[in-house]
Structure formats: structure tokens, C-alpha cells
Design an enzyme around this catalytic site. Sequence first.
Site, PDB file in Angstrom:
ATOM      1  N   LYS A 294      18.220  29.110  60.427  1.00  0.00           N
ATOM      2  CA  LYS A 294      16.876  29.549  60.834  1.00  0.00           C
ATOM      3  C   LYS A 294      15.821  28.675  60.156  1.00  0.00           C
ATOM      4  O   LYS A 294      16.125  27.949  59.201  1.00  0.00           O
ATOM      5  CB  LYS A 294      16.698  31.026  60.480  1.00  0.00           C
ATOM      6  CG  LYS A 294      16.745  31.307  58.984  1.00  0.00           C
ATOM      7  CD  LYS A 294      16.795  32.797  58.679  1.00  0.00           C
ATOM      8  CE  LYS A 294      16.905  33.031  57.182  1.00  0.00           C
ATOM      9  NZ  LYS A 294      17.146  34.453  56.852  1.00  0.00           N
TER      10      LYS A 294
ATOM     11  N   TYR B  41      -9.227  17.317  41.687  1.00  0.00           N
ATOM     12  CA  TYR B  41     -10.168  18.396  42.002  1.00  0.00           C
ATOM     13  C   TYR B  41     -10.322  19.371  40.846  1.00  0.00           C
ATOM     14  O   TYR B  41      -9.343  19.744  40.200  1.00  0.00           O
ATOM     15  CB  TYR B  41      -9.677  19.178  43.221  1.00  0.00           C
ATOM     16  CG  TYR B  41      -9.786  18.417  44.514  1.00  0.00           C
ATOM     17  CD1 TYR B  41     -11.038  18.066  45.019  1.00  0.00           C
ATOM     18  CD2 TYR B  41      -8.652  18.073  45.242  1.00  0.00           C
ATOM     19  CE1 TYR B  41     -11.148  17.380  46.220  1.00  0.00           C
ATOM     20  CE2 TYR B  41      -8.747  17.395  46.448  1.00  0.00           C
ATOM     21  CZ  TYR B  41     -10.002  17.048  46.929  1.00  0.00           C
ATOM     22  OH  TYR B  41     -10.117  16.381  48.113  1.00  0.00           O
TER      23      TYR B  41
HETATM   24  C1  PLP Z   1      18.308  34.423  55.975  1.00  0.00           C
HETATM   25  C2  PLP Z   1      19.408  35.381  56.018  1.00  0.00           C
HETATM   26  C3  PLP Z   1      20.665  35.049  55.457  1.00  0.00           C
HETATM   27  C4  PLP Z   1      20.901  33.797  54.637  1.00  0.00           C
HETATM   28  O1  PLP Z   1      20.428  34.075  53.353  1.00  0.00           O
HETATM   29  P1  PLP Z   1      20.588  33.038  52.143  1.00  0.00           P
HETATM   30  O2  PLP Z   1      20.076  33.787  50.979  1.00  0.00           O
HETATM   31  O3  PLP Z   1      19.732  31.872  52.492  1.00  0.00           O
HETATM   32  O4  PLP Z   1      22.010  32.686  52.067  1.00  0.00           O
HETATM   33  C5  PLP Z   1      21.700  35.952  55.617  1.00  0.00           C
HETATM   34  N1  PLP Z   1      21.511  37.129  56.280  1.00  0.00           N
HETATM   35  C6  PLP Z   1      20.321  37.485  56.799  1.00  0.00           C
HETATM   36  C7  PLP Z   1      20.177  38.776  57.501  1.00  0.00           C
HETATM   37  C8  PLP Z   1      19.230  36.636  56.676  1.00  0.00           C
HETATM   38  O5  PLP Z   1      18.052  36.995  57.182  1.00  0.00           O
END
Ligand code: PLP
Length: 372
Positions: A34, A260
Amino acid sequence: MTRPTAITIDLDHLRHNFRLAQTLHGGHLLAVVKANAYGHQAVSCARALGKLADGFAVATLEEALQLRRATIRLPIVLLEGLFEAAELPEAIAHGLTPVFHTAQQLDWLAQDPTASFDALWIKVDTGMHRLGFPPQDIPELVERLYRQRGIRRLTLMTHFAHADGQHPQALEQPLQQLQRVLHSLPPLPDLQVKTSLCNSGAILGYPAVRGDWGRPGLMLYGVDPAAPTVPQRQPLQPVMTLTSRITAINQVPPGASVGYGALFTATRPTRAGIVPCGYADGYPRSARQGTPVLVGEVRVPLIGRVSMDMLSVDLSDYPHLGVGSPVELWGSRISVAEVAQNADTIAYELLCHLQRAAVHYREAHDSTQPLE
Ligand SMILES: *Cc1c(COP(=O)(O)O)cnc(C)c1O
């Protein structure tokens, strides 16, 4: 020279980390890609893992369709499920697997008698209180799906609130809830129930907890979710390197300031090196002064405020470093987790905020997975 800020993605390291996750977890693994594979380019990462992974997981239909358009045919789980009824036929047409976590989503399913899935994924809320059905609702819900929809294959998925893998005692309750659900399912002939429990933290930190489908995300990219507060638990290899070069040197006399808001004021004659990487590239503006930056072979401190397109480092002690010296903002020698800690955030956020910099890939030339 063109602006030298670049992202390098090491696909061999990605595969190494995947294999490690597989060894630790066993069973099947969904590679979580994702948010553009946590900033690592979803299509390239999915292709690189094409022969290893059992499937992929994304957050949205659009993310899944991007993979399908790239001719990736493995199962793809939509972790947040469907956002509206119209997504259901699309998901089915593209062979996607939405996670069902609300009654409304199940209503959409009920209203479409032709909708069918190889296995139905149902999310159980075991204490995160974000998505999922309360555990006590599951047995009845399963029976209804079995009788009304002829569902024979189910995957019960849950996500632990203590997802960094550092709080085994906090798992007692969610695991008990899950066991109770599994034991209270009605005895229905031919019903096959699988589970999906572990993200990266659980894979790394809770070896006694395993399900049929692991869901590693961050660890695939070479980062332990508990880093840098615990020593690295497994030999993960960082996949992303964010690099640049020193493009200018500024001699700052004592009493004068850099950047800045005059956040940094020199107390000695200071050689400030300018790095063309700023918060518009995804380097966090919240990074504290003193955040380490690798220039040449040495760690030097960030000075002043990170600006939109550049940041400054103190090179006073290293006269041999100057314009053209190579810079690593994060990678194998400065971990993204360390930078995140210095910016009061987590590696997840830094990785998925990257933009603008050109992306290059690195992998062994004899790879059997050429990029298209
Ligand atoms: C993003 C996500 C993962 C992966 O999590 P990590 O901590 O990056 O391994 C697994 N399960 C769900 C439901 C998620 O939303």
C-alpha cells in the site's frame, strides 16, 4: 550537474527481506505494498516479488488496479475493504479480495447475488477499535454467510494494536478473543477457516503468534518497526537509500545564523554545507538540529531549519568535504528510523512521504526478474 537528489531502491534487498519474513512466519505471505509500497514504488516492488509472494495487500481499489494494469495477477487483498457498493463489481471483475469489516459492506454483498469470492476475508476487531466486527458477532455472521451465500472458505483477519512487536503481554487478550471466536464457530460441513494475524512487528517480535497468512509491510523495506529503540532483531537490509551531494558551502562567522528563523547561530567559524533535499522531497521539516547526515564517510549534524528544497549540515570539522561530496540522508549507514526518531515521527511516515527525487533501481544483473 542536474539536481543530485535521488532515491535508490535495492530490489535484491527487498527479496532478501521477503525471504526472511517467509522463514520467520511460514505459511502464506501477502506483501503489503500500500501507499506505493511505502514510497518504494508499488509496481516495481510487486514485480520484484512476483515469484516469491503469495499475494499482495493494498489499501484502496485504485492501488490494486494499478497492479492489475501492470499485469500482476497474484491475489490482492484490499485491507480497508470497499468504500462504496460500486466498488464491489470492480473488485470482482479484477479478481481482488476485499476485507469485509462493516455490516454495510456485507449488505452490498447480499444485494449482489452474483458476487462471489474464492475466500471471503472478514476482519475481527480484537482491541484496536479501528476496523472490524466485534468478536462476539462473528459466529452468527459466519453462519449467515454460509447458509445464505454458500460461503465455504473464510479468512478471519485481525490487526494488533501493539503492532511493533514489543508488547507480548498486550497480546493475551486479543489472542484469547480470537481463540474464543474460532472455538465458537458453528460446526458447518466443509467450512474451511483460515487466519491472518501478523504484520511486521508480530512476525519479528511475537514468534509464538502465527496465522495462515502473514502481512508484512515495513520489514520488507528493511526497517524494524521497533527501531531504533531496540537493536535490530533480524538481519533486515534497507531497501531505500536517499542520496544527494553537497552543492554549496557557506562560511558562517561566529554570531551569524543559518537558514529560516535563525534557528542555528554559529559559535565558531562554521562551514555550512548545503544539501539540495528538503521537505518538498519528503525530508522531514521537523528533523531536529543534530540529526545525523552522512557526508562522505562521516556523520555530520544537521544545522538550522530544513527548508522546502534544501537543508544545511555542519562541515567545520571536515575540511576535506565540500562541493560534490556524496550525501546519504538515509539508507544503510543512516537508518530512516534514526532520522524519524530525530523528527518525532516513525519510519513509515518518512518513507511514504517521499516525492520529487528521481528513483533508480539496483539489483544483480543476473536477476531473473527484469524490470519492464
Ligand atoms: C499496513 C498494514 C499491515 C502491514 O503493517 P507493517 O507494520 O508495515 O508490517 C498489515 N496489516 C494491516 C491491516 C495493515 O493495515
